[in-house]
Design an enzyme around this catalytic site. Structure first.
Site, PDB file in Angstrom:
ATOM      1  CB  SER A   7      -0.869   0.068   1.394  1.00 30.45           C
ATOM      2  OG  SER A   7      -1.383   1.035   1.186  1.00 30.45           O
ATOM      3  CG  HIS A  30      -4.089  -1.111  -1.832  1.00 34.39           C
ATOM      4  ND1 HIS A  30      -5.110  -1.718  -2.008  1.00 34.39           N
ATOM      5  CD2 HIS A  30      -4.304  -0.371  -0.607  1.00 34.39           C
ATOM      6  CE1 HIS A  30      -6.608  -1.792  -0.706  1.00 34.39           C
ATOM      7  NE2 HIS A  30      -5.622  -0.809  -0.171  1.00 34.39           N
ATOM      8  CG  ASP A  32      -5.195   3.120   0.296  1.00 31.34           C
ATOM      9  OD1 ASP A  32      -6.352   1.997   0.565  1.00 31.34           O
ATOM     10  OD2 ASP A  32      -4.240   2.033   1.142  1.00 31.34           O
ATOM     11  CG  MET A  34      -8.323   7.802   2.649  1.00 29.76           C
ATOM     12  SD  MET A  34      -6.898   8.239   3.612  1.00 29.76           S
ATOM     13  CE  MET A  34      -6.908   6.348   3.856  1.00 29.76           C
ATOM     14  CG  MET A  65     -11.341   4.045   1.820  1.00 25.93           C
ATOM     15  SD  MET A  65      -9.156   3.979   2.620  1.00 25.93           S
ATOM     16  CE  MET A  65      -8.169   3.716   1.707  1.00 25.93           C
ATOM     17  CG  MET A 134     -11.553  -1.596   5.122  1.00 27.73           C
ATOM     18  SD  MET A 134     -10.105  -1.380   4.099  1.00 27.73           S
ATOM     19  CE  MET A 134      -9.031  -0.855   5.627  1.00 27.73           C
ATOM     20  N   GLY A 141      -3.169   4.169   7.859  1.00 20.02           N
ATOM     21  CA  GLY A 141      -1.662   3.201   7.748  1.00 20.02           C
ATOM     22  C   GLY A 141      -1.507   2.997   9.186  1.00 20.02           C
ATOM     23  N   GLY A 142      -0.901   1.406   9.564  1.00 15.00           N
ATOM     24  CA  GLY A 142      -0.418   1.588  10.558  1.00 15.00           C
ATOM     25  C   GLY A 142      -1.166   1.353  11.985  1.00 15.00           C
ATOM     26  CG  ASP A 172      -6.822  -2.169   2.905  1.00 16.63           C
ATOM     27  OD1 ASP A 172      -5.442  -2.293   3.518  1.00 16.63           O
ATOM     28  OD2 ASP A 172      -6.945  -1.133   2.298  1.00 16.63           O
TER      29      ASP A 172
HETATM   30  C1  DX5 Z   1      -6.495   2.186   5.838  1.00 19.02           C
HETATM   31  C2  DX5 Z   1      -5.737   1.892   4.370  1.00 19.02           C
HETATM   32  C3  DX5 Z   1      -4.651   0.737   3.827  1.00 19.02           C
HETATM   33  C4  DX5 Z   1      -3.688   1.146   4.873  1.00 19.02           C
HETATM   34  C5  DX5 Z   1      -2.446   0.012   5.390  1.00 19.02           C
HETATM   35  O1  DX5 Z   1      -7.245   3.229   5.331  1.00 19.02           O
HETATM   36  O2  DX5 Z   1      -6.955   1.310   3.466  1.00 19.02           O
HETATM   37  O3  DX5 Z   1      -4.237  -0.227   2.381  1.00 19.02           O
HETATM   38  O4  DX5 Z   1      -2.633   1.326   3.946  1.00 19.02           O
HETATM   39  O5  DX5 Z   1      -1.866   0.450   6.204  1.00 19.02           O
HETATM   40  P1  DX5 Z   1      -1.122  -0.843   7.184  1.00 19.02           P
HETATM   41  O6  DX5 Z   1      -0.630  -2.081   6.985  1.00 19.02           O
HETATM   42  O7  DX5 Z   1       0.307   0.009   7.711  1.00 19.02           O
HETATM   43  O8  DX5 Z   1      -2.161  -1.102   8.311  1.00 19.02           O
HETATM   44 ZN    ZN Z   2      -6.234   0.468   1.360  1.00 21.59          ZN
END
Ligand code: DX5
Ligand code: ZN
Length: 222
Positions: A7, A30, A32, A34, A65, A134, A141-142, A172
């Site tokens: 991602s 991937h 994302d 938002m 998203m 999800m 992330g994180g 994800d």
């Molecule tokens: C969160 C995103 C993910 C995110 C995952 O809303 O959709 O794709 O980057 O990050 P990690 O792998 O750090 O949880």
């Molecule tokens: Zn994602």
């Protein structure tokens, strides 16, 4: 099979092309998107990844998203999305959205947030190419993996077995070596990982290890 989808949310955006090249041993990229509305964060738009298309040999897996996926679907597909995934919670006409994205020539994915029941997807399973479960609240992330995603994966895996559906099952959020094993054993095909891959010292090695997890599932089946 275990498909790995780094991602780019965790990548260094000042050096995006090099960052993406560093994870190009993975099959999917991937991305994302938002809107600061469907989720409390703003990330990137189609312009950001358009220039990456053709520079790496990866499937562009775009995770929307956003609140109005239909309005922007054309832009995201023209910019290079191979899979375009929207959120079940973001639309009122799910089947209309699926058909519209397909009509634009992309594969279509549908995603559900951690608190959404997987059963809501039942009417659409035969029409979709990918389901994105999800395992964190979308937006950042994180975060820590939520294990209620495991039952959802098992449910979708069994449904696919009994009905000959064709969708890929993707997970994800919070994926690392431990959680990756759990989701693969539950039946997941595509592992999205941001922090785990981009913050590691050896991205190639991590990708290889994640890819090889499909062997685990094989062993259990035998
Ligand atoms: C969160 C995103 C993910 C995110 C995952 O809303 O959709 O794709 O980057 O990050 P990690 O792998 O750090 O949880
Ligand atoms: Zn994602």
């Amino acid at each position: 099979m275990a498909i790995v989808a780094p991602s780019i949310l965790s990548a260094d955006f000042n050096n995006l092309l090099e960052e993406v090249k560093s994870v190009s041993s993975a099959e999917f990229l991937h991305i994302d998107v938002m809107d600061g509305n469907f989720v409390p964060n703003i990330s990137l738009g189609a312009l950001v990844y358009k220039n990456l298309k053709g520079k790496v040999d990866m499937v562009f897996d775009v995770h929307l998203m956003i609140n109005d996926p239909v309005k922007y679907a054309k832009d995201f597909i023209s910019a290079g999305a191979d899979y375009l995934t929207f959120h079940y919670e973001a639309v009122s006409d799910v089947l209309g959205t699926i058909n519209y994205i397909k009509s634009l020539g992309a594969k279509v994915g549908i995603s559900i947030k951690p608190m959404t029941d997987v059963g809501v997807l039942d009417p659409y399973l035969e029409y979709i190419d990918l389901i994105l479960i999800m395992s964190v609240e979308p937006g950042f992330g994180g975060q820590k993996f939520m294990d209620n995603s495991l039952d959802k994966i098992r449910y979708l895996y069994e449904k696919r077995q009994t009905n000959d559906y064709l969708y890929l099952i993707e997970v994800d959020g919070g994926i690392n070596s431990d959680t990756a094993k759990q989701v693969v054993l539950a039946g997941c095909d595509v592992l999205v990982a941001g922090t785990y891959i981009f913050k590691s010292q050896d991205r190639k090695k991590i990708i290889k290890e994640l890819k090889e997890l499909w062997l685990l599932k094989l062993c259990v089946q035998e």
